[in-house]
Design a protein around this motif. Sequence first.
Motif, PDB file in Angstrom:
ATOM      1  N   ARG A 128     -25.047 -11.252 139.853  1.00  0.00           N
ATOM      2  CA  ARG A 128     -23.660 -11.909 139.208  1.00  0.00           C
ATOM      3  C   ARG A 128     -22.815 -12.599 140.536  1.00  0.00           C
ATOM      4  O   ARG A 128     -22.892 -11.815 141.455  1.00  0.00           O
ATOM      5  CB  ARG A 128     -22.525 -10.524 139.188  1.00  0.00           C
ATOM      6  N   VAL A 129     -22.607 -13.758 140.165  1.00  0.00           N
ATOM      7  CA  VAL A 129     -22.170 -14.776 141.333  1.00  0.00           C
ATOM      8  C   VAL A 129     -20.645 -14.647 141.174  1.00  0.00           C
ATOM      9  O   VAL A 129     -19.863 -15.232 139.965  1.00  0.00           O
ATOM     10  CB  VAL A 129     -22.504 -16.089 141.269  1.00  0.00           C
ATOM     11  N   HIS A 130     -19.688 -14.383 142.211  1.00  0.00           N
ATOM     12  CA  HIS A 130     -18.593 -14.432 142.240  1.00  0.00           C
ATOM     13  C   HIS A 130     -18.065 -15.469 143.364  1.00  0.00           C
ATOM     14  O   HIS A 130     -19.255 -15.740 144.272  1.00  0.00           O
ATOM     15  CB  HIS A 130     -17.765 -13.151 142.859  1.00  0.00           C
ATOM     16  N   GLU A 131     -16.888 -16.385 143.432  1.00  0.00           N
ATOM     17  CA  GLU A 131     -16.976 -17.554 144.048  1.00  0.00           C
ATOM     18  C   GLU A 131     -15.547 -17.323 145.129  1.00  0.00           C
ATOM     19  O   GLU A 131     -14.705 -16.992 144.434  1.00  0.00           O
ATOM     20  CB  GLU A 131     -16.744 -18.698 143.169  1.00  0.00           C
ATOM     21  N   LEU A 132     -15.813 -17.662 146.219  1.00  0.00           N
ATOM     22  CA  LEU A 132     -14.634 -18.135 147.145  1.00  0.00           C
ATOM     23  C   LEU A 132     -15.034 -19.692 147.480  1.00  0.00           C
ATOM     24  O   LEU A 132     -15.849 -19.832 148.238  1.00  0.00           O
ATOM     25  CB  LEU A 132     -14.740 -17.296 148.386  1.00  0.00           C
ATOM     26  N   SER A 133     -14.164 -20.726 146.971  1.00  0.00           N
ATOM     27  CA  SER A 133     -14.334 -21.883 147.026  1.00  0.00           C
ATOM     28  C   SER A 133     -13.152 -22.631 147.907  1.00  0.00           C
ATOM     29  O   SER A 133     -12.168 -21.691 148.184  1.00  0.00           O
ATOM     30  CB  SER A 133     -14.583 -22.680 145.895  1.00  0.00           C
ATOM     31  N   GLY A 134     -13.158 -23.634 148.181  1.00  0.00           N
ATOM     32  CA  GLY A 134     -12.089 -24.329 148.968  1.00  0.00           C
ATOM     33  C   GLY A 134     -12.019 -24.074 150.402  1.00  0.00           C
ATOM     34  O   GLY A 134     -11.012 -24.279 150.829  1.00  0.00           O
ATOM     35  N   VAL A 135     -12.996 -23.673 151.017  1.00  0.00           N
ATOM     36  CA  VAL A 135     -12.652 -23.019 152.520  1.00  0.00           C
ATOM     37  C   VAL A 135     -12.620 -24.448 153.547  1.00  0.00           C
ATOM     38  O   VAL A 135     -13.057 -25.298 153.433  1.00  0.00           O
ATOM     39  CB  VAL A 135     -13.973 -22.211 152.942  1.00  0.00           C
ATOM     40  N   GLU A 136     -11.582 -24.364 154.038  1.00  0.00           N
ATOM     41  CA  GLU A 136     -10.807 -25.441 154.898  1.00  0.00           C
ATOM     42  C   GLU A 136     -11.884 -25.834 156.004  1.00  0.00           C
ATOM     43  O   GLU A 136     -12.455 -24.906 156.526  1.00  0.00           O
ATOM     44  CB  GLU A 136      -9.648 -25.245 155.251  1.00  0.00           C
ATOM     45  N   PRO A 137     -11.818 -26.917 156.501  1.00  0.00           N
ATOM     46  CA  PRO A 137     -12.572 -27.513 157.614  1.00  0.00           C
ATOM     47  C   PRO A 137     -12.059 -26.636 158.852  1.00  0.00           C
ATOM     48  O   PRO A 137     -13.028 -26.189 159.831  1.00  0.00           O
ATOM     49  CB  PRO A 137     -12.129 -28.748 158.053  1.00  0.00           C
ATOM     50  N   ASN A 138     -10.822 -26.062 159.180  1.00  0.00           N
ATOM     51  CA  ASN A 138     -10.499 -24.980 160.242  1.00  0.00           C
ATOM     52  C   ASN A 138     -10.080 -23.948 159.282  1.00  0.00           C
ATOM     53  O   ASN A 138      -9.109 -23.797 158.934  1.00  0.00           O
ATOM     54  CB  ASN A 138      -9.604 -25.445 160.877  1.00  0.00           C
ATOM     55  N   PRO A 139     -11.052 -22.893 158.970  1.00  0.00           N
ATOM     56  CA  PRO A 139     -10.821 -21.848 157.807  1.00  0.00           C
ATOM     57  C   PRO A 139      -9.717 -21.167 158.256  1.00  0.00           C
ATOM     58  O   PRO A 139      -9.359 -20.694 159.429  1.00  0.00           O
ATOM     59  CB  PRO A 139     -12.197 -21.342 157.899  1.00  0.00           C
ATOM     60  N   ARG A 140      -8.819 -20.735 157.183  1.00  0.00           N
ATOM     61  CA  ARG A 140      -7.672 -20.245 157.415  1.00  0.00           C
ATOM     62  C   ARG A 140      -7.673 -18.678 156.957  1.00  0.00           C
ATOM     63  O   ARG A 140      -8.618 -18.173 156.020  1.00  0.00           O
ATOM     64  CB  ARG A 140      -6.663 -20.862 156.273  1.00  0.00           C
ATOM     65  N   LEU A 141      -6.923 -18.049 157.800  1.00  0.00           N
ATOM     66  CA  LEU A 141      -6.779 -16.476 157.282  1.00  0.00           C
ATOM     67  C   LEU A 141      -6.484 -16.157 155.891  1.00  0.00           C
ATOM     68  O   LEU A 141      -7.155 -15.334 155.335  1.00  0.00           O
ATOM     69  CB  LEU A 141      -5.840 -15.895 158.295  1.00  0.00           C
ATOM     70  N   SER A 142      -5.575 -16.907 155.274  1.00  0.00           N
ATOM     71  CA  SER A 142      -5.306 -16.626 153.992  1.00  0.00           C
ATOM     72  C   SER A 142      -6.199 -16.819 152.973  1.00  0.00           C
ATOM     73  O   SER A 142      -6.755 -16.024 152.240  1.00  0.00           O
ATOM     74  CB  SER A 142      -4.066 -17.780 153.422  1.00  0.00           C
ATOM     75  N   THR A 143      -7.530 -17.747 153.374  1.00  0.00           N
ATOM     76  CA  THR A 143      -8.628 -18.148 152.659  1.00  0.00           C
ATOM     77  C   THR A 143      -9.341 -16.677 152.666  1.00  0.00           C
ATOM     78  O   THR A 143     -10.080 -16.257 151.840  1.00  0.00           O
ATOM     79  CB  THR A 143      -9.397 -19.314 152.960  1.00  0.00           C
ATOM     80  N   VAL A 144      -9.525 -16.211 153.973  1.00  0.00           N
ATOM     81  CA  VAL A 144     -10.484 -15.125 154.239  1.00  0.00           C
ATOM     82  C   VAL A 144      -9.951 -13.964 153.564  1.00  0.00           C
ATOM     83  O   VAL A 144     -10.762 -13.090 152.680  1.00  0.00           O
ATOM     84  CB  VAL A 144     -10.489 -14.763 155.902  1.00  0.00           C
ATOM     85  N   LYS A 145      -8.648 -13.754 153.637  1.00  0.00           N
ATOM     86  CA  LYS A 145      -8.097 -12.643 152.759  1.00  0.00           C
ATOM     87  C   LYS A 145      -8.403 -12.667 151.214  1.00  0.00           C
ATOM     88  O   LYS A 145      -8.591 -11.572 150.545  1.00  0.00           O
ATOM     89  CB  LYS A 145      -6.526 -12.458 152.831  1.00  0.00           C
ATOM     90  N   LYS A 146      -8.055 -14.005 150.661  1.00  0.00           N
ATOM     91  CA  LYS A 146      -8.713 -14.183 149.219  1.00  0.00           C
ATOM     92  C   LYS A 146     -10.001 -13.566 149.156  1.00  0.00           C
ATOM     93  O   LYS A 146     -10.206 -13.007 148.121  1.00  0.00           O
ATOM     94  CB  LYS A 146      -8.328 -15.545 148.934  1.00  0.00           C
ATOM     95  N   GLY A 147     -10.911 -13.780 149.978  1.00  0.00           N
ATOM     96  CA  GLY A 147     -12.262 -13.510 149.875  1.00  0.00           C
ATOM     97  C   GLY A 147     -12.577 -12.140 150.110  1.00  0.00           C
ATOM     98  O   GLY A 147     -13.180 -11.473 149.225  1.00  0.00           O
ATOM     99  N   ILE A 148     -11.756 -11.461 150.990  1.00  0.00           N
ATOM    100  CA  ILE A 148     -11.878  -9.937 150.968  1.00  0.00           C
ATOM    101  C   ILE A 148     -11.515  -9.174 149.911  1.00  0.00           C
ATOM    102  O   ILE A 148     -12.077  -8.299 149.220  1.00  0.00           O
ATOM    103  CB  ILE A 148     -10.963  -9.433 152.269  1.00  0.00           C
ATOM    104  N   GLU A 149     -10.343  -9.564 148.958  1.00  0.00           N
ATOM    105  CA  GLU A 149      -9.906  -9.116 147.877  1.00  0.00           C
ATOM    106  C   GLU A 149     -11.074  -9.212 146.765  1.00  0.00           C
ATOM    107  O   GLU A 149     -11.210  -8.200 145.938  1.00  0.00           O
ATOM    108  CB  GLU A 149      -8.509 -10.102 147.638  1.00  0.00           C
ATOM    109  N   ILE A 150     -11.600 -10.404 146.768  1.00  0.00           N
ATOM    110  CA  ILE A 150     -12.541 -10.586 145.534  1.00  0.00           C
ATOM    111  C   ILE A 150     -13.728  -9.520 145.770  1.00  0.00           C
ATOM    112  O   ILE A 150     -14.107  -8.942 144.732  1.00  0.00           O
ATOM    113  CB  ILE A 150     -13.197 -11.828 145.456  1.00  0.00           C
ATOM    114  N   CYS A 151     -14.160  -9.515 146.969  1.00  0.00           N
ATOM    115  CA  CYS A 151     -15.327  -8.423 147.071  1.00  0.00           C
ATOM    116  C   CYS A 151     -15.000  -7.079 146.789  1.00  0.00           C
ATOM    117  O   CYS A 151     -15.791  -6.226 146.299  1.00  0.00           O
ATOM    118  CB  CYS A 151     -15.669  -8.405 148.767  1.00  0.00           C
ATOM    119  N   ARG A 152     -13.749  -6.617 147.125  1.00  0.00           N
ATOM    120  CA  ARG A 152     -13.109  -5.231 146.948  1.00  0.00           C
ATOM    121  C   ARG A 152     -13.166  -5.135 145.434  1.00  0.00           C
ATOM    122  O   ARG A 152     -13.581  -4.133 144.863  1.00  0.00           O
ATOM    123  CB  ARG A 152     -11.957  -5.123 147.563  1.00  0.00           C
TER     124      ARG A 152
END
Lengths: 385, 385
Positions: free
Chosen positions: A61-85
């Motif tokens: 089952r494929v979940h997605e975190l897209s739109g990671v920035e060229p200098n990746p942002r903490l806010s994006t990382v936190k979104k990813g952590i939430e999806i995983c949990r």
Amino acid sequence: MNNFIYHNPTELLFGKGQLSHLTEKARQLGTSVLLVYGGGSIKRSGLYDKVVGLLQEAGCRVHELSGVEPNPRLSTVKKGIEICRQENVEWILAVGGGSVIDAAKAVAVGVPYEGDVWDFYLRTAVPEAALPLGTVLTLAATGSEMNRSSVVTNWETQEKLGASTTFPTFSILDPEHTFTVPRDQTIYGICDMMSHVFEQYFSHTEEIALQTRFAESILKTVIETAERVLANPEDYDARATILYCGTMALNGTLPVGVETDWATHKIEHAVSAVYDIPHGGGLAIIFPKWMRYVYRENVSRFKRFAVEVWGVDPSGKSEEEIALAGIEATEAFFARIGAPTRLADYKIGEEKLPVMAEKATPFGPIGSFKQLTSADVAEILRMCL
Amino acid sequence: MNNFIYHNPTELLFGKGQLSHLTEKARQLGTSVLLVYGGGSIKRSGLYDKVVGLLQEAGCRVHELSGVEPNPRLSTVKKGIEICRQENVEWILAVGGGSVIDAAKAVAVGVPYEGDVWDFYLRTAVPEAALPLGTVLTLAATGSEMNRSSVVTNWETQEKLGASTTFPTFSILDPEHTFTVPRDQTIYGICDMMSHVFEQYFSHTEEIALQTRFAESILKTVIETAERVLANPEDYDARATILYCGTMALNGTLPVGVETDWATHKIEHAVSAVYDIPHGGGLAIIFPKWMRYVYRENVSRFKRFAVEVWGVDPSGKSEEEIALAGIEATEAFFARIGAPTRLADYKIGEEKLPVMAEKATPFGPIGSFKQLTSADVAEILRMCL
């Protein structure tokens, strides 16, 4: 040579068609996966469809975190952590360049950690567990595919910090996946990998003959291949060589037993945190100025650099003249391949220079070849204007 | 560059005093350990007592397999397997050089295997499980401390064969543990590691610029350090450099994407299987003759070898003359450091030459730089007389 511990468990699958191993890897790592990627380039190139197809073939089952920035942002990382949990994700697959992989590493160590993942970057905590991480690399540059480093930007505090996180379990490197990398990104990648070698080459540690030659080997190979790859972006062998050099430049091979520097990276991170410029571009500007600022600390090291890496003819020159000729050759090379050479190229003036100098030294002086205070950093940045 | 998969999970603990990590490693791996070692040298040097003390500190019951031969024997391996099964050994610690480590690897994969461990060497089975293995290296030579290869001799059938077995989990490399290595063993170790590089350097694969430079880096570093280590066996930095070179020469870094050869090793194994001579000594005799026999297959590769590794001045010489000057420099170096140069040095005549030529090619022709039949091998061995 200093004492060292070396351990790099990442499995590298290198070459044409190696993506076909993805299905067997997925079967080993679990049926719920987070796919991390950046902008739309992997959709345009068709890589996205291939990867999703192979993951589905493995029953994922494929979940997605897209739109990671060229200098990746903490806010994006936190979104990813939430999806995983939420989705009970078992492993992570990063498809992209160093930024995507760095963000995925942050997610991987953030999921099993009860505190704020930013703690790892502030060095108030050390990761003790991580979700397994695989990568499909699409850009030759950072070496993140085979090391445990991750750099993330906290945009609220304008801090760009690095942490030791987790090694990828496996990384798939197909030179053909880099054929469509735009010219400027290819140039930045070359500047980035050369800078990684510089950080580990300019050292006062004695009796490091093999590490020194390995570093020179990478630099000479990148230098002789760079223009080939820019002239013909679909030259498989040139892309393969550059891709392999990028990995070897920062997979732990060069720094064993060597005191390394890393001041220039910290300076560049400060610039990127304030102005969001490309990391490789920033390095191309700052590194030659750093060299001019510090070379007197160990002129013979810079002399060796000039002769061995750039082929400077030493005859009739003083040690200092030879050293300076090597620095000039570095500047000339970056200019020749089309890298930026001054902060002005990014329309950066002196306004925020003291802010950046402070940001570069959040835990005190930086570097080891020459310890730099925020005043030194300000002076180097002034030379870059 | 060819496709490749690289994966080396061994943790390297390198430097003065790293043995102190043994207790924490032992605690992770289990309380019943098989200690594998060779003759009495580690007892004379005091290393045996230190190791046993640290293992006991970790609460380990120490079982022993001692007397492992310089060319380790299948009968010894089988004795080790029996001890492990009887005593429910959980992990293995090899303290010694390549032979001790190779024997320990054979024991590690032999214990969980229901068939005859020799199957792995005959290539009729592949190891699927292994006991964890740690090593404390006392000799710079084979690289076995950071690869999965093992070479064992079946004395009943006079066969010396190599197999892919298991990576050490960790390896402790303290240059001081090599201070007491006798002069002849130090020389053989140097010949051995240089031969490993040769096997991976003489290749027809194109576009391997970085692998080529890495190989040359190791050779140049060994060449410039060899006489230093022989002049002063307790020169820490020289011992450290040679020790690190030995590991890097055969830990999987050089052959990535490269078609390698290994014919000379197979020839030497055949000689050792019949005459039980030191492996490094045999290689020093055979390699220059192999070079003379095959260099015409790729003269430009041998020209590069001459110029880059030996500093042969190419001016006024034909490509062939340059190539031959490099081979002569190799012969002269081996002679200068006191390595044997002819089979006669081991009192080996032509009597068993056909037998050895057959033994070198048990599965058909060997090598890839030039495929060698048993007739070719006989001819090379005749050049070595």
